[in-house]
Design a protein around this motif. Sequence first.
Motif, PDB file in Angstrom:
ATOM      1  N   ALA A   7     -51.386 -22.895 -34.771  1.00 60.58           N
ATOM      2  CA  ALA A   7     -50.168 -23.555 -35.235  1.00 60.58           C
ATOM      3  C   ALA A   7     -49.947 -24.898 -34.551  1.00 60.58           C
ATOM      4  O   ALA A   7     -49.000 -25.613 -34.878  1.00 60.58           O
ATOM      5  CB  ALA A   7     -48.959 -22.658 -34.992  1.00 60.58           C
ATOM      6  N   LEU A   9     -48.916 -25.556 -31.502  1.00 60.56           N
ATOM      7  CA  LEU A   9     -47.573 -25.507 -30.928  1.00 60.56           C
ATOM      8  C   LEU A   9     -47.610 -24.931 -29.520  1.00 60.56           C
ATOM      9  O   LEU A   9     -48.308 -23.949 -29.256  1.00 60.56           O
ATOM     10  CB  LEU A   9     -46.655 -24.639 -31.805  1.00 60.56           C
ATOM     11  CG  LEU A   9     -45.223 -24.417 -31.297  1.00 60.56           C
ATOM     12  CD1 LEU A   9     -44.426 -25.719 -31.342  1.00 60.56           C
ATOM     13  CD2 LEU A   9     -44.531 -23.335 -32.128  1.00 60.56           C
ATOM     14  N   ASP A  65     -47.568 -29.961 -30.967  1.00 59.64           N
ATOM     15  CA  ASP A  65     -46.122 -30.059 -30.826  1.00 59.64           C
ATOM     16  C   ASP A  65     -45.695 -29.249 -29.611  1.00 59.64           C
ATOM     17  O   ASP A  65     -46.284 -28.203 -29.308  1.00 59.64           O
ATOM     18  CB  ASP A  65     -45.407 -29.529 -32.076  1.00 59.64           C
ATOM     19  CG  ASP A  65     -45.411 -30.530 -33.213  1.00 59.64           C
ATOM     20  OD1 ASP A  65     -45.401 -31.747 -32.940  1.00 59.64           O
ATOM     21  OD2 ASP A  65     -45.423 -30.093 -34.380  1.00 59.64           O
ATOM     22  N   ASN A 153     -41.268 -19.464 -39.146  1.00 59.74           N
ATOM     23  CA  ASN A 153     -41.857 -20.342 -40.152  1.00 59.74           C
ATOM     24  C   ASN A 153     -43.178 -20.939 -39.665  1.00 59.74           C
ATOM     25  O   ASN A 153     -44.162 -21.001 -40.426  1.00 59.74           O
ATOM     26  CB  ASN A 153     -40.872 -21.461 -40.493  1.00 59.74           C
ATOM     27  CG  ASN A 153     -41.429 -22.419 -41.534  1.00 59.74           C
ATOM     28  OD1 ASN A 153     -41.640 -22.052 -42.692  1.00 59.74           O
ATOM     29  ND2 ASN A 153     -41.669 -23.671 -41.134  1.00 59.74           N
ATOM     30  N   ARG A 154     -43.212 -21.343 -38.405  1.00 57.95           N
ATOM     31  CA  ARG A 154     -44.402 -22.013 -37.876  1.00 57.95           C
ATOM     32  C   ARG A 154     -45.568 -21.039 -37.682  1.00 57.95           C
ATOM     33  O   ARG A 154     -46.724 -21.387 -37.916  1.00 57.95           O
ATOM     34  CB  ARG A 154     -44.041 -22.680 -36.543  1.00 57.95           C
ATOM     35  CG  ARG A 154     -45.068 -23.642 -35.995  1.00 57.95           C
ATOM     36  CD  ARG A 154     -45.171 -24.916 -36.835  1.00 57.95           C
ATOM     37  NE  ARG A 154     -46.120 -25.835 -36.249  1.00 57.95           N
ATOM     38  CZ  ARG A 154     -45.783 -26.939 -35.583  1.00 57.95           C
ATOM     39  NH1 ARG A 154     -44.504 -27.259 -35.442  1.00 57.95           N
ATOM     40  NH2 ARG A 154     -46.707 -27.722 -35.084  1.00 57.95           N
TER      41      ARG A 154
END
Length: 204
Positions: A7, A9, A65, A153-154
């Motif tokens: 992801a 993240l 991110d 969601n991610r």
Amino acid sequence: MLVFWKARLVLLAVPKTGTSAYAEALAPHAGMVVSDPPELKHAPIYRYNRFFRPMFEKMGAENMDVAAVIREPVSWLGSWWRYRQRPFLDGRAVSTKGVTFDAFVRDWCAKSRPAHANVGAQSKFVEPRPNGTAVTYLFRYEEREALDAFLSNRLGVDVAPGRANVSPAAAQEISRETEALLRQVGAAEFALWEGIESGTRVAE
């Protein structure tokens, strides 16, 4: 700290913001769970920039991110104060046993903080680096549903963590004068928290 490689993240573990519960719930979905030592588990953005970002970029992830949770400053200090009252810290310099919350806050505001009040600052934890490395998503601790929705969601999984590493309950009494001092000395902390729009990408 949790790293969700696919992801792209990273969820930083800002101390006293409930991230331990997310670590427990999401560990099976993470590519990396940094749980020790504490200096890396609770790596602030400057340490992420120094140790983790270069490694991720070498592995082809140049656009990770970074998300972080920020707690209302009085509540954040209160959690630290309660946590350091635990019996396992009795007799140690960091213990807050016998220290009122009002005194603890004043000690945090001091130019030279005593050991029991030397807990850092959330604004320093997420302070952007000169090379541009910064947190890209900020969430308020008090708006947990926004973080849950973002992660669901991610990551493509249901996110509903419980509670973990909760500080013991205790009455937090603070005078108007001490709160005024905190708002003056900790102006950056309040500005950070008040300026958050949970789940909205931080403007570069």
